[in-house]
Enzyme design. Structure first.
Site, PDB file in Angstrom:
ATOM      1  N   GLU A   1      26.645  49.004 144.657  1.00  0.00           N
ATOM      2  CA  GLU A   1      27.021  50.168 143.783  1.00  0.00           C
ATOM      3  C   GLU A   1      27.515  51.462 144.496  1.00  0.00           C
ATOM      4  O   GLU A   1      28.347  51.986 143.922  1.00  0.00           O
ATOM      5  CB  GLU A   1      26.007  50.465 142.716  1.00  0.00           C
ATOM      6  CG  GLU A   1      25.641  49.260 141.938  1.00  0.00           C
ATOM      7  CD  GLU A   1      26.774  48.892 141.067  1.00  0.00           C
ATOM      8  OE1 GLU A   1      27.196  49.697 140.314  1.00  0.00           O
ATOM      9  OE2 GLU A   1      27.041  47.440 140.955  1.00  0.00           O
TER      10      GLU A   1
ATOM     11  N   SER B   1     -22.412  52.029  97.977  1.00  0.00           N
ATOM     12  CA  SER B   1     -23.689  52.752  98.230  1.00  0.00           C
ATOM     13  C   SER B   1     -23.482  53.577  99.443  1.00  0.00           C
ATOM     14  O   SER B   1     -24.447  54.583  99.650  1.00  0.00           O
ATOM     15  CB  SER B   1     -24.961  51.881  98.321  1.00  0.00           C
ATOM     16  OG  SER B   1     -25.091  51.481  97.055  1.00  0.00           O
TER      17      SER B   1
END
Length: 841
Positions: A168, A441
């Site tokens: 690159e 409960s």
């Protein structure tokens, strides 16, 4: 016609008054020539009135002559008009070039002003991404073009780095962000090949485009790219630029960065890649879709060999190494991108919904955010395993198909584990945060805590006897009564009537206010059934509220996000919740002591942990539609819910939830220091921190306890719950939890019918008890023997409760008519095993 004579006369007068110098003129007759020229112009532009036909014929010609003469006159007056033509051309060219330079400079200046600042240049993620991390930094989920495996430069093989540079940007270490030689070389090579084989953009330019620019093709974008690359070169080192590029570059098939690409194409780490595989990955950058080895192997091989050739030319590899790599077959072993993997999906979806509370919408939309959370991955795995095991082993027998669990650090409010159900792909509904259910409960703890905070003693007695207040008649789960009970015992046994009497003593508002301070956010209505958990709340807020007991009355806001970071790593938001006192420390310590008794000798026994103190409370709503257990140790509070999304009854018990809690906690506490709860404070001389507001009912009826029910030994919260053969219409009050904890169902399995010709034996049935309840097999055998021993005489009330009876539809749920002991014959073994009703607290 119009007359322009006066205008030109004025101009002529101005020209006549202009002084002239023969030495500055090319000839001596300049002034005279100008006068003659002006007179001729005046004669030509003087237009007398003519007929319309004559005017039309010469109108255009005269107008053009007029414009031409005026233009010539003005041009002749410009400086340098008497200079040669080439000098005038040079002047104009200079003016043009100068203006262009100024325009370009101005444009570049504007571009430079709009470039990202130095802090943004340190960005390590792309835009439009979102990364959610666990408490230990591991990635839970990523959305958008994100890199799952971020590698440091030292973790990337040197050969792979050089392969990208050769492919690159060969002059990466020499240029300043823009490589003029590289651009010329790329143009020449592309012309020779008659194809695009090499790009002119440097690695720095590519990184600038990845992070900050769009992909449109325009001159302006290229200029910005170049200027940004040069700025990055000034601000960042070459190693930093290369590291970020190798982690962010898109390499096809959903892979961002070399770490992801190594996994996607070869199912291995970058350190395990061969030279040929490195060259293959390095060759993907220009056109990932074209050179992807899993899509176009021939093109990928040609590109790989080109990269190998460049590496050879640059002296990175030898000819032998190059040839061996070129001869290596291209073997692809594909795997899905790691960035698509999601851990703890219920938790991450919860985090994304919470994010807008802390971060502005435009910041979220811009993307690039990293969210650091509170989740403990090891606890999360344990929680998922515990819920899955319960649903797999007990859910199918007890008819519940969903479960939820949440674990919180009560000292910080951090959510450590969250399981919102099973199979997130099918059921994305989060039962921890979105399911509003009656807590049964488990809500009694807030009623009792309010009573303790008003100054009551846990040993203060209340009557467990028939009660009707303003038409509401609460019932205990076994429909029995136990007479006088102190508060501690009533909570341990989860007695419904005592809970309602306590609510009447302290009042609606004190209970509701305390519950909200402790962490309950849902609306609670002032009704008598509130004592039994008729209000609808979710598991997260219920668990958070119980955490206030664990911290001696200090409530910490529950949350799952600790920090939000920008794409450059800057802190956008940080959790900074202020703890608040919800309950005085003495009352919290007394309540913790009472809740410890629930686990030690009450319905929460399956939640016991060896060598650790555990406090908690069970809860079961009507027909076991909701099974709850919320328990805590000093460092962790965990809540569990089991049931069905369609609210169908189950055959389970709250003990199933307690067992799931224990299955998770025994993993979570590994390596955790053992802490003890504070000792129970002295009860004498305590000052009230809450003022009671007693409820005076319009009509209160207290009845005597029937003799046949005045037997405390007949009561046990561990008593098995059996399937009801008849169901009456139940009210909200009974729905909300006159029932509680330990329901079992006997199941029958039809055995294969066997025929004995000699003895004539008929088919037999065999049965088994659901092993989800807290009692063991020996306990169940003992209870069966007790039933047989009670088959006659005064103990027949136990037997009669197990027999079928007609349902009655009252506002407290179904009740059973009880025949007298003397009129009931001894039941057979088949009758004793037949399912019957009952509900628990």
């Amino acid at each position: 016609m119009l007359n322009f004579t006066s205008w030109f006369r004025d101009k002529t007068a101005n020209l006549d008054t202009t002084p002239t110098n023969d030495s500055e003129s090319p000839t001596g007759d300049t002034h005279q020539d100008v006068q003659q020229e002006q007179e001729s112009v005046n004669e030509e532009v003087t237009i007398e009135e003519e007929s319309p036909s004559q005017q039309k014929e010469g109108d255009k010609k005269h107008l053009l002559n007029q414009v031409s003469q005026v233009s010539s006159t003005l041009i002749n007056r410009l400086p340098g008009s008497r200079n040669p033509w080439y000098l005038r051309f040079a002047l104009l060219a200079g003016l043009g070039l100068g203006g262009s330079a100024l325009a370009i400079g101005y444009g570049i200046s504007n571009i430079d002003k709009n470039l990202p600042n130095t802090a943004d240049l340190n960005s390590v993620v792309r835009e439009q991404t979102l990364t959610i991390k666990a408490g230990d930094g591991t990635i839970l989920q990523q959305t958008g073009p994100a890199t799952r495996e971020q590698l440091s430069l030292d973790e990337i093989p040197e050969t792979l780095k050089k392969a990208f540079i050769a492919s690159e940007d060969r002059r990466f270490n020499q240029h300043d962000g823009v490589d003029a030689q590289g651009i010329v070389r790329a143009v020449v090579n592309n012309l020779r090949s008659q194809n695009v084989v090499e790009g002119g953009s440097t690695i720095t330019q590519q990184l600038a485009r990845i992070l900050f620019l769009k992909q449109e093709k325009s001159i302006l974008r290229k200029i910005r790219e170049a200027r940004l690359a040069q700025k990055m070169e000034r601000e960042l080192s070459k190693d930093k630029i290369l590291e970020r590029y190798l982690n962010l570059v898109y390499l096809g098939s959903g892979a961002y960065g070399v770490g992801d690409a190594s996994w996607v194409y070869f199912s291995k780490s970058v350190k395990e890649l061969t030279l040929a595989e490195m060259a293959t990955i390095a060759g993907l950058a220009p056109a990932p879709s074209l050179y992807a080895p899993d899509r176009n192997p021939e093109a990928a091989k040609q590109r790989r060999n080109l990269v190998l050739q460049r590496m050879l030319e640059d002296g990175i590899i030898t000819a032998t190494e190059k040839q061996a790599a070129a001869d290596e077959p291209l073997t692809v072993k594909s795997s899905p991108p790691k960035r698509t993997e999601v851990q703890a999906p219920y938790f991450t979806s919860f985090v994304q919904k919470e994010l807008p509370k802390y971060v502005k919408p435009e910041v979220i939309e811009a993307g690039g955010l990293t969210i650091e959370t509170t989740l403990n991955p090891a606890w999360q795995t344990a929680a998922e395993n515990a819920v899955a095991k319960t649903l797999r082993n007990q859910g199918r027998w007890n008819n519940f198909k969903q479960g939820a669990l949440v674990a919180i650090d009560p000292k910080t409010g951090h959510i450590k584990a969250m399981v919102g159900g099973k199979e997130f792909g099918k059921y994305q509904f989060n039962r921890v945060t979105q399911a509003q259910r009656q807590p049964g409960s488990t809500f009694k703890s807030f009623v009792y805590a309010t009573a303790i905070a008003t100054g009551m003693s846990p040993y203060e007695n209340f009557k467990d006897s028939p009660l009707i207040i303003d038409g509401y008649e609460p019932k205990n789960f076994d429909k029995g009564y136990r007479g006088d009970l102190d508060m501690a015992t009533a909570l341990t046994k989860s007695v419904n009537i005592v809970a309602v009497r306590i609510l009447m003593r302290v009042g609606f508002d004190p209970v509701i206010n305390l519950a909200h301070k402790m962490g309950i956010k849902s609306e609670l209505k002032p009704v008598y059934s509130l004592a039994l958990g008729s209000g609808e709340i979710n598991l997260l807020e219920l668990t958070s509220a119980y955490g206030t007991f664990a911290t001696q009355g200090i409530h910490n806001e529950v949350h799952g996000i600790t920090r939000v970071l920008s794409r450059s790593g800057e802190e956008i938001w940080k959790a900074n919740f202020t703890p608040e006192r919800a309950l005085d420390s003495d009352s919290a310590a007394i309540m913790t002591w009472m809740l410890r008794n629930v686990v030690a000798s009450g319905t929460g026994q399956p939640a016991q942990l060896s060598n650790r103190q555990v406090a908690g409370k069970t809860g079961t709503t009507d027909e076991a539609r909701d099974l709850w257990f919320v328990g805590f140790i000093p460092q962790v509070v965990t809540g569990v819910w089991l049931g069905n999304d369609n609210n169908q009854p189950t055959y389970g018990a709250s003990s199933n939830a307690a067992e799931t809690w224990q299955e998770f906690m025994k993993v979570a506490v590994k390596g955790m220091p053992i802490e003890k709860f504070p000792a129970r404070p002295k009860l004498e001389g305590r000052k009230a921190s809450i003022k009671a507001q007693p409820i005076k009912g319009r009509r209160v009826i207290n009845r005597a306890i029937p003799d046949r029910n005045n037997n405390e030994d007949s009561f046990s919260e561990d008593t098995p719950r059996r399937r009801r053969r008849s169901q009456g219409n139940s009210s909200v009050e009974n729905n909300s939890s006159e029932q509680g904890s330990s329901r079992r169902r006997r199941r029958y399995y039809q055995s294969e019918q066997q025929t004995d010709n000699t003895s004539g034996r008929s088919s037999r049935r065999r049965y088994r008890n659901d092993n989800s309840s807290s009692g063991d097999s020996s306990t169940r055998r003992q209870r069966r023997r007790q039933v047989e021993s009670d088959s006659s005489g005064s103990g027949s009330q136990t037997r009669s409760r197990r027999r079928d009876s007609e349902p009655s539809n009252n506002n407290s749920g179904s009740s059973r008519s009880r025949p007298s002991a003397g009129s009931t014959p001894s039941p057979s073994w088949r009758d004793r095993l037949r399912p019957s009703g009952g509900s628990e607290g």
